[in-house]
Design an enzyme around this catalytic site. Sequence first.
Site, mmCIF file in Angstrom:
data_model
loop_
_atom_site.group_PDB
_atom_site.id
_atom_site.type_symbol
_atom_site.label_atom_id
_atom_site.label_comp_id
_atom_site.label_asym_id
_atom_site.label_seq_id
_atom_site.Cartn_x
_atom_site.Cartn_y
_atom_site.Cartn_z
ATOM 1 N N THR A 44 0.861 -1.197 0.000
ATOM 2 C CA THR A 44 0.000 0.000 0.000
ATOM 3 C C THR A 44 0.890 1.238 0.000
ATOM 4 O O THR A 44 2.038 1.163 0.436
ATOM 5 C CB THR A 44 -0.894 -0.054 1.260
ATOM 6 N N THR A 90 -0.293 1.667 7.184
ATOM 7 C CA THR A 90 -0.373 0.531 6.266
ATOM 8 C C THR A 90 -0.286 -0.758 7.074
ATOM 9 O O THR A 90 0.255 -0.760 8.173
ATOM 10 C CB THR A 90 0.759 0.588 5.211
HETATM 11 N N1 ASP Z 1 -4.076 -1.407 4.920
HETATM 12 C C1 ASP Z 1 -4.407 -1.996 3.647
HETATM 13 C C2 ASP Z 1 -5.745 -2.660 3.761
HETATM 14 O O1 ASP Z 1 -5.978 -3.374 4.715
HETATM 15 C C3 ASP Z 1 -3.414 -2.964 3.136
HETATM 16 C C4 ASP Z 1 -1.959 -2.551 3.211
HETATM 17 O O2 ASP Z 1 -1.605 -1.614 3.925
HETATM 18 O O3 ASP Z 1 -1.146 -3.162 2.527
HETATM 19 O O4 ASP Z 1 -6.536 -2.537 2.860
#
Ligand code: ASP
Length: 328
Positions: free
Chosen positions: A188, A238
């Site tokens: 992300t 993230t």
């Molecule tokens: N936080 C993001 C989600 O759960 C995923 C990520 O940070 O890679 O959609």
Amino acid sequence: MFSKVIMVGSPVILVHGGAGRWTRRPGWEKRAEKALEVIERSLNAGYSALTENSPPHEAVVAAVKVLEDSGVLNAGSGSALNLLGEAEMDAGLMTSYGLVGAVAATRYPRNPVELALHVALDTDHLLVAGKGADRLAEVLGLQPRGETPPHVRKRYEEMLAELRMSGEAFRWRRLRRLAEKYGVAGDTVGAVALSADGRLAAATSTGGIWLKLPGRVGDTPVIGAGFYADENVAVSATGFGEIIMRAMASLRLAEELRRGAGLEEACRQAVKAAERFGGEGVIGLIAVTRWGEACLAHDTEAMPSGAMWSEGRDVDVRLASQFSKRSV
Ligand code: ASP
């Protein structure tokens, strides 16, 4: 837990390319190299905006757009695909001067962060989701996302095949176990910025978690979870959305600061709060305060990220193993 605080002054921009298990897949060094190259470009775009006296929300949008367009990270064109092989993207943006906008489960725009900015600037709403968000992007004349790149499609097919071969029935309640096995979270993107005149902005954008249920929305477009900004600090988070939302990690960091904690302590408390819900290996954060301190923290294997300020830059994959001695 890895955490690092740098005194950077203003203006400054920080970006991340997702907290996750980077070394799990073969060829990760090459991918990490590409991610760092994209992070460099993103920092340049964001920092140039700041030095040209653009407001910090324009700087974080410029930085995140580079990351979304790269195809290398889990946002925009490189978005992770849901169980049906579709990209459903989330993004959110907030400033210390009252702008807030977010979009959830949108399929249309090439740059969800740009759509989130339009929600903030041009509507009375804070969060627009699904078909409504797609329609809004179309009406605004935003560029469509286009085809999913072949390497993303390939990864989807591989993960699905691996999952089927494992003989495990797909149960979303096994989120954590699946993640450990297949590395479903990560990559992300996000940015936080402080302008020379002391204003702050944060933005986060993602395709979410691989093989998620269609319609699943994570922390990224949720104010206080995946992003937050107030007069003191801007934060982008993230990791596992379901855990970050329970911990309201970005808001928690801001509240710790408000209670008098230093930035490093506030970052650690936010990570610990997430760990209380999900154990270790669940979250990464970047934050910048109005006093010109920047923090990068994560409890995952790695979080490629960078900072750029008047006197320097610091770009790294930030492997937890390399920093274990320095982290407490
Ligand atoms: N936080 C993001 C989600 O759960 C995923 C990520 O940070 O890679 O959609």
